[in-house]
Design a protein around this motif. Structure first.
Motif, PDB file in Angstrom:
ATOM      1  N   GLU A  45     -20.471  17.235  11.041  1.00  0.00           N
ATOM      2  CA  GLU A  45     -19.913  15.886  11.159  1.00  0.00           C
ATOM      3  C   GLU A  45     -20.024  15.390  12.603  1.00  0.00           C
ATOM      4  OE1 GLU A  45     -16.038  15.595   8.456  1.00  0.00           O
ATOM      5  OE2 GLU A  45     -16.251  17.556   9.367  1.00  0.00           O
ATOM      6  N   HIS A 209     -26.465  14.774  11.147  1.00  0.00           N
ATOM      7  CA  HIS A 209     -25.237  14.802  10.341  1.00  0.00           C
ATOM      8  C   HIS A 209     -25.604  14.668   8.864  1.00  0.00           C
ATOM      9  CE1 HIS A 209     -26.194  10.554  10.301  1.00  0.00           C
ATOM     10  NE2 HIS A 209     -25.417  10.459   9.234  1.00  0.00           N
ATOM     11  N   TYR A 225     -19.022  23.314  13.089  1.00  0.00           N
ATOM     12  CA  TYR A 225     -17.704  22.697  12.928  1.00  0.00           C
ATOM     13  C   TYR A 225     -16.889  23.052  14.162  1.00  0.00           C
ATOM     14  CZ  TYR A 225     -13.209  21.464  10.784  1.00  0.00           C
ATOM     15  OH  TYR A 225     -11.996  20.888  10.500  1.00  0.00           O
ATOM     16  N   THR A 247     -19.185  24.323   4.125  1.00  0.00           N
ATOM     17  CA  THR A 247     -20.524  23.945   3.661  1.00  0.00           C
ATOM     18  C   THR A 247     -20.423  23.417   2.233  1.00  0.00           C
ATOM     19  OG1 THR A 247     -21.320  25.858   4.905  1.00  0.00           O
ATOM     20  CG2 THR A 247     -22.911  24.725   3.511  1.00  0.00           C
ATOM     21  N   LEU A 250     -19.182  19.913   2.336  1.00  0.00           N
ATOM     22  CA  LEU A 250     -20.195  18.964   2.814  1.00  0.00           C
ATOM     23  C   LEU A 250     -21.226  18.691   1.725  1.00  0.00           C
ATOM     24  CD1 LEU A 250     -21.177  20.129   6.440  1.00  0.00           C
ATOM     25  CD2 LEU A 250     -19.815  18.143   5.813  1.00  0.00           C
TER      26      LEU A 250
END
Ligand code: SF4
Length: 327
Positions: A45, A209, A225, A247, A250
């Motif tokens: 991110e 990202h 992260y 993960t 995401l």
């Protein structure tokens, strides 16, 4: 495409910035290796430290500790003179090509500059190389006499890529190279990067990202992260079988390429913690849907899972957890 020899080895790299009343842990104990010819993705991110990691590897930001071995030479603490000589092998493409191309200069001058700095050939040879490079990135050689503002965003990124590869570098860091572009143009630039990698034998460190973009171009991916790598795996394994809860979260937000395919949606609550005050234990525990008491106390070490994957999560420690979540 993957080669055999090790190109880059990053060992326990940390970059911290002092701020009033504290320290920002932008990069914390990052380790990975990249082989020659490989495209390695760093994904996470916004604000996770991936761009600072890229700049720390290139020594554009001074790391606080750790080592960056490029073809066996540690770049950390290298003299300015030796670093200058190595720079031609280590190049970077930025997200915003307009900001990185000097608007006062013609494209020809911008592309010739790295050749002049490194004492490459006569003026005629340099001009010929500029023309050849413009063609290689899909632009007309007459672009050399024009200025950056005369080009579209996609064309400017082609110019940024041409500048980065003028000196035939061995490693190109691509820092969000398509994030500012329309989706259709993104695909063209990703295709160009893949073609150049094939024809010139380049290695890329790809910072993004965007998981879909990373999947399209990377051989291997590391997930970042809060300044740390939480998981690293060959791309297809990472997407097929994520080992870390972060993960998984995401990936659950990324549209599936196969029609009808569904991935269980995992919701991560809250915002990433302040890097000035990283949590005790696992950095992801305040947001992790599978957090256990041990996660609040002890940071998980990086564990090799075999099959080329590495993960930092107590769920994969057979000595600590039996899968019941009771530890
Ligand atoms: Fe979640 Fe614990 Fe694994 Fe961290 S170590 S990701 S908190 S389960």
């Amino acid at each position: 495409m993957t080669g055999e020899s090790e190109l880059l080895r990053v060992e326990e790299l940390s970059t911290r910035f002092p701020v009033q009343g504290g320290v920002i842990h932008a990069v914390e104990g990052v380790s990975f290796t990249q082989r020659s010819g490989e495209t390695m993705g760093i994904v996470g991110e916004s604000g996770c430290g991936k761009s600072t990691l890229a700049r720390s590897i290139l020594q554009l930001v001074r790391p606080s500790s750790g080592r960056v071995l490029f073809e066996g030479t540690d770049l950390v603490g290298l003299s300015a003179r030796r670093m200058r000589a190595l720079r031609r092998h280590l190049q970077i493409v930025f997200q915003d090509p307009m900001a990185s191309l000097d608007p006062r200069f013609t494209i020809g001058r911008i592309l010739e500059e790295p050749l002049v700095i490194h004492g490459f050939g006569s003026k005629a040879t340099r001009r010929a190389r500029v023309a050849a490079m413009l063609e290689q990135v899909g632009l007309d050689p007459t672009a050399a006499s024009r200025y950056p503002h005369e080009f579209s965003g996609g064309q400017r990124q082609r110019i940024g890529i041409a500048r980065a590869i003028m000196l035939e570098p061995r490693l190109v860091v691509l820092d969000e190279p398509v994030s500012a572009l329309d989706v259709s143009i993104q695909a063209q630039i990703l295709n160009l990067l893949a073609d150049l990698r094939e024809s010139l034998g380049l290695s890329y460190l790809f910072i993004s990202h965007d998981l879909a973009v990373v999947r399209a171009i990377c051989d291997r991916v590391a997930v970042m992260y809060l300044g740390r790598i939480l998981e690293e795996a060959p791309t297809e394994q990472l997407f097929a079988q994520p080992a870390h809860p972060y993960t998984e979260a995401l990936l659950s937000a990324v549209p599936q390429p196969e029609p009808g395919a569904r991935r269980r949606r995992v919701v991560v609550s809250g915002e990433p913690p302040n890097p000035e005050h990283p949590p005790e234990g696992c950095p992801f525990h305040p947001r992790c849907p599978r957090a256990m008491p041990v996660c609040r106390r002890e940071p998980p070490g990086m564990r090799a899972l075999g099959d080329g994957r590495r993960v930092a999560c107590h769920l994969h420690d057979p000595n600590l957890v039996d899968g019941s979540g009771q530890n």
